[in-house]
Design a protein around this motif. Structure first.
Motif, PDB file in Angstrom:
ATOM      1  N   LEU A   1     -21.829 -60.759 -10.931  1.00  0.00           N
ATOM      2  CA  LEU A   1     -22.495 -61.063 -12.052  1.00  0.00           C
ATOM      3  C   LEU A   1     -22.932 -62.758 -11.413  1.00  0.00           C
ATOM      4  O   LEU A   1     -23.297 -63.253 -10.538  1.00  0.00           O
ATOM      5  N   ALA A   2     -24.365 -62.616 -12.259  1.00  0.00           N
ATOM      6  CA  ALA A   2     -25.371 -63.238 -11.721  1.00  0.00           C
ATOM      7  C   ALA A   2     -26.303 -64.048 -12.698  1.00  0.00           C
ATOM      8  O   ALA A   2     -26.888 -63.663 -13.962  1.00  0.00           O
ATOM      9  N   PRO A   3     -26.074 -65.873 -13.426  1.00  0.00           N
ATOM     10  CA  PRO A   3     -26.187 -66.236 -14.610  1.00  0.00           C
ATOM     11  C   PRO A   3     -27.428 -66.451 -14.609  1.00  0.00           C
ATOM     12  O   PRO A   3     -27.280 -67.928 -14.880  1.00  0.00           O
ATOM     13  N   ARG A   4     -28.574 -65.995 -14.535  1.00  0.00           N
ATOM     14  CA  ARG A   4     -29.809 -66.440 -14.191  1.00  0.00           C
ATOM     15  C   ARG A   4     -30.783 -64.657 -14.144  1.00  0.00           C
ATOM     16  O   ARG A   4     -29.927 -63.565 -13.949  1.00  0.00           O
ATOM     17  N   PRO A   5     -32.064 -65.521 -14.568  1.00  0.00           N
ATOM     18  CA  PRO A   5     -32.472 -64.074 -14.104  1.00  0.00           C
ATOM     19  C   PRO A   5     -32.876 -63.426 -13.041  1.00  0.00           C
ATOM     20  O   PRO A   5     -32.447 -64.147 -12.015  1.00  0.00           O
ATOM     21  N   HIS A   6     -32.223 -62.073 -12.523  1.00  0.00           N
ATOM     22  CA  HIS A   6     -31.840 -61.203 -11.391  1.00  0.00           C
ATOM     23  C   HIS A   6     -33.505 -60.336 -10.972  1.00  0.00           C
ATOM     24  O   HIS A   6     -33.927 -60.009 -11.850  1.00  0.00           O
ATOM     25  N   ASN A   7     -33.342 -60.177  -9.710  1.00  0.00           N
ATOM     26  CA  ASN A   7     -33.780 -59.196  -9.679  1.00  0.00           C
ATOM     27  C   ASN A   7     -34.207 -57.730  -9.733  1.00  0.00           C
ATOM     28  O   ASN A   7     -35.026 -56.937 -10.006  1.00  0.00           O
ATOM     29  N   SER A   8     -33.342 -57.358 -10.363  1.00  0.00           N
ATOM     30  CA  SER A   8     -32.704 -56.252 -10.873  1.00  0.00           C
ATOM     31  C   SER A   8     -33.884 -55.992 -11.930  1.00  0.00           C
ATOM     32  O   SER A   8     -34.363 -54.725 -12.451  1.00  0.00           O
ATOM     33  N   GLY A   9     -33.848 -57.090 -12.337  1.00  0.00           N
ATOM     34  CA  GLY A   9     -34.987 -56.912 -13.833  1.00  0.00           C
ATOM     35  C   GLY A   9     -36.035 -57.628 -14.002  1.00  0.00           C
ATOM     36  O   GLY A   9     -36.570 -57.689 -15.000  1.00  0.00           O
ATOM     37  N   HIS A  10     -37.038 -57.650 -12.812  1.00  0.00           N
ATOM     38  CA  HIS A  10     -38.360 -58.029 -12.297  1.00  0.00           C
ATOM     39  C   HIS A  10     -38.701 -56.868 -13.451  1.00  0.00           C
ATOM     40  O   HIS A  10     -40.135 -57.569 -14.081  1.00  0.00           O
ATOM     41  N   LEU A  11     -38.302 -55.179 -13.239  1.00  0.00           N
ATOM     42  CA  LEU A  11     -39.719 -54.894 -14.429  1.00  0.00           C
ATOM     43  C   LEU A  11     -39.353 -54.900 -15.331  1.00  0.00           C
ATOM     44  O   LEU A  11     -40.468 -54.443 -16.797  1.00  0.00           O
ATOM     45  N   THR A  12     -38.485 -55.849 -16.304  1.00  0.00           N
ATOM     46  CA  THR A  12     -39.118 -56.549 -17.505  1.00  0.00           C
ATOM     47  C   THR A  12     -40.019 -57.123 -18.036  1.00  0.00           C
ATOM     48  O   THR A  12     -40.730 -57.179 -18.988  1.00  0.00           O
ATOM     49  N   ILE A  13     -40.782 -57.648 -17.095  1.00  0.00           N
ATOM     50  CA  ILE A  13     -42.258 -57.953 -17.312  1.00  0.00           C
ATOM     51  C   ILE A  13     -43.434 -57.396 -17.610  1.00  0.00           C
ATOM     52  O   ILE A  13     -43.376 -57.599 -18.965  1.00  0.00           O
ATOM     53  N   GLU A  14     -43.575 -56.243 -17.223  1.00  0.00           N
ATOM     54  CA  GLU A  14     -44.149 -55.307 -17.910  1.00  0.00           C
ATOM     55  C   GLU A  14     -43.964 -54.243 -18.590  1.00  0.00           C
ATOM     56  O   GLU A  14     -44.363 -53.064 -19.020  1.00  0.00           O
ATOM     57  N   ALA A  15     -42.147 -53.876 -17.906  1.00  0.00           N
ATOM     58  CA  ALA A  15     -42.229 -52.614 -18.932  1.00  0.00           C
ATOM     59  C   ALA A  15     -41.391 -52.788 -20.367  1.00  0.00           C
ATOM     60  O   ALA A  15     -40.591 -51.778 -21.069  1.00  0.00           O
ATOM     61  N   MET A  16     -40.559 -54.080 -20.324  1.00  0.00           N
ATOM     62  CA  MET A  16     -39.992 -54.105 -21.970  1.00  0.00           C
ATOM     63  C   MET A  16     -41.010 -55.767 -22.642  1.00  0.00           C
ATOM     64  O   MET A  16     -41.793 -56.129 -22.190  1.00  0.00           O
ATOM     65  N   VAL A  17     -40.273 -54.967 -23.949  1.00  0.00           N
ATOM     66  CA  VAL A  17     -41.250 -56.414 -25.028  1.00  0.00           C
ATOM     67  C   VAL A  17     -41.159 -57.648 -24.648  1.00  0.00           C
ATOM     68  O   VAL A  17     -42.496 -58.509 -24.151  1.00  0.00           O
ATOM     69  N   THR A  18     -40.320 -58.173 -24.122  1.00  0.00           N
ATOM     70  CA  THR A  18     -40.243 -59.654 -23.773  1.00  0.00           C
ATOM     71  C   THR A  18     -39.658 -60.083 -22.407  1.00  0.00           C
ATOM     72  O   THR A  18     -38.615 -58.641 -21.719  1.00  0.00           O
ATOM     73  N   SER A  19     -39.966 -60.372 -21.269  1.00  0.00           N
ATOM     74  CA  SER A  19     -39.034 -60.356 -20.379  1.00  0.00           C
ATOM     75  C   SER A  19     -38.204 -61.385 -20.188  1.00  0.00           C
ATOM     76  O   SER A  19     -37.684 -61.784 -20.966  1.00  0.00           O
ATOM     77  N   GLN A  20     -37.278 -60.748 -18.782  1.00  0.00           N
ATOM     78  CA  GLN A  20     -35.769 -61.531 -18.988  1.00  0.00           C
ATOM     79  C   GLN A  20     -36.271 -62.964 -18.602  1.00  0.00           C
ATOM     80  O   GLN A  20     -36.193 -63.610 -19.065  1.00  0.00           O
ATOM     81  N   PHE A  21     -37.724 -63.702 -17.486  1.00  0.00           N
ATOM     82  CA  PHE A  21     -37.913 -64.838 -17.892  1.00  0.00           C
ATOM     83  C   PHE A  21     -38.063 -65.145 -19.235  1.00  0.00           C
ATOM     84  O   PHE A  21     -37.720 -66.387 -18.989  1.00  0.00           O
ATOM     85  N   GLU A  22     -38.755 -65.122 -19.299  1.00  0.00           N
ATOM     86  CA  GLU A  22     -39.296 -65.417 -21.458  1.00  0.00           C
ATOM     87  C   GLU A  22     -37.802 -66.122 -21.996  1.00  0.00           C
ATOM     88  O   GLU A  22     -37.431 -66.634 -22.461  1.00  0.00           O
ATOM     89  N   ASN A  23     -37.032 -64.705 -21.994  1.00  0.00           N
ATOM     90  CA  ASN A  23     -36.412 -65.019 -22.724  1.00  0.00           C
ATOM     91  C   ASN A  23     -34.766 -65.711 -22.219  1.00  0.00           C
ATOM     92  O   ASN A  23     -34.020 -65.813 -23.044  1.00  0.00           O
TER      93      ASN A  23
END
Ligand code: ADP
Length: 376
Positions: A263-285
């Motif tokens: 588990l990693a309690p922070r934005p994570h390398n596996s979630g970088h594609l959320t920036i462009e591919a999802m409505v709201t990025s992991q960083f913003e959320n």
């Protein structure tokens, strides 16, 4: 509103990018070696973040504080005035999720599947643990490892001797069974202070030399596997009571079981594609949850996406040439972290989104290849 970020790496950089759009001022508490985030904020403090008085001054100056890593000890955070209202993830979450031994024990307690494991804190316990688990085994330092640093494959007696010679005099390691992995999976879960959960779609990660090299959406697995992975990830998020993003890394074994890796309690390398591919990025959320703002949609915007890490290789990577060439591609998004090229260092990533008819992975690899120049 002012958000403090402890740590100044690429995760802080991408949180800052999201905070700018939300009109949130960011301050960074970084160590002298930290790049690149301190450059991008009006106020950054370069100081030892392990020092309680430095941290106290920092949190006094901010409305909320979060991290781009999880190496600050919970006890230091608990000694600070006002940490309960301001610091997320909380010391409690950091304690439960970041220390591999504690995390493994918690997963067992709440009935989530983990690899069979033993914990060892001296050479005798290590030998006993290897005996119990059997070979091949994986030995991981409990705290502070990342990108495979601190993970050792023990295939035979020689590996064990070699491992013992590298361990410090005081250590805590998790010795675990070697899983025959079909796919490595990840789910990014956002948890609000109220306990409400929002899970991004299932992602698949590819590791090379124990380091994430690519991430894919969607994942070719049965709907039941996706549903089970989501159930596991959400149970883990409730158990560690995180506020913000929690990345739940899992193995899908060749015999069809889903097993929690870490588990990693922070934005994570596996979630970088959320920036462009999802409505709201992991960083913003992550920022929204930490700053008590409403969470944004975690739905995908495209049928497919691939993220490829740019990983440094001594003398064989040219960022100037790579940037120029990559920007000629359509639907390719480049993120450079402003770091010097160094062996096995993540210096950037590329995300390619698509409508399913184009092979986003192939394009991402072609784009990444632009950075690598022949040396012969
Ligand atoms: P880190 O914290 O350094 O990322 P991980 O625990 O995620 O360490 O391990 C890194 C990689 O090593 C994993 O992504 C996986 O490829 C491999 N690995 C770790 N544990 C096991 C295991 N029990 N069985 C098989 N492979 C493993």
């Amino acid at each position: 509103m002012r958000l403090g970020i402890v740590g100044g790496g690429q995760l802080a950089q991408m949180m800052i990018q999201a905070a700018i759009s939300l009109g949130i001022e960011v301050e960074v508490l970084a160590s002298p070696s930290d790049t690149p985030a301190p450059r991008y904020v009006a106020r950054s403090t370069i100081a030892n973040a392990f020092d309680a008085s430095n941290l106290q001054q920092f949190i006094d100056h901010c409305d909320f504080v979060t991290f781009d890593h999880e190496v600050i000890k919970a006890d230091i955070l608990r000694s600070l005035d006002g940490y309960q209202e301001k610091v997320f993830p909380t010391p409690h979450t950091l304690e439960l999720s970041s220390r591999k031994a504690t995390c493994r024990r918690l997963m067992v307690e709440i009935g989530l599947p983990t690899p069979k494991f033993e914990i060892a804190t001296n050479n005798k316990e290590l030998a006993d643990a290897i005996e119990t688990i059997g070979l091949p085994a994986i030995v991981k330092s409990s705290f502070g490892g990342y990108d495979g640093r601190g993970v050792f494959e023990v295939l035979n007696e020689d590996d064990l001797i070699q491992l013992k010679s590298t361990l410090p005099s005081e250590f805590e390691v998790v010795v675990e069974e070697f899983i025959d992995v079909d796919k490595e999976l990840s789910i990014i879960v956002v948890r609000e202070k109220s306990g409400e959960l929002y899970s991004y779609p299932l992602l698949e990660t590819l590791q090379e030399q124990q380091m994430c090299s690519e991430v894919y959406y969607p994942v070719q697995v049965a709907a039941t596997v996706e549903a089970r992975a989501k159930e596991i990830a959400e149970a883990a998020a409730q158990a560690v009571e995180n506020v913000g993003v929690l990345a739940v890394e899992m193995f899908l074994s060749k015999d069809g079981n889903i097993i929690v890796n870490e588990l990693a309690p922070r934005p994570h390398n596996s979630g970088h594609l959320t920036i462009e591919a999802m409505v709201t990025s992991q960083f913003e959320n992550h920022i929204r949850a930490v700053c008590s703002l409403p969470i944004g949609s975690v739905e995908p915007l495209f049928e497919s996406a691939t993220m490829a890490n740019l990983i440094g290789v001594d003398g064989e990577l040219d960022q100037e040439i790579g940037r120029r060439e990559v920007l000629k591609f359509d639907r390719v998004h480049l993120h450079l972290y402003g770091k010097l090229n160094r062996n096995r260092r993540k210096i950037g990533h590329i995300t390619v989104v698509g409508d399913g008819s184009k092979n986003t992975t192939e394009i991402a690899r072609q784009a990444r290849d632009c950075f690598f120049v022949a040396t012969s």
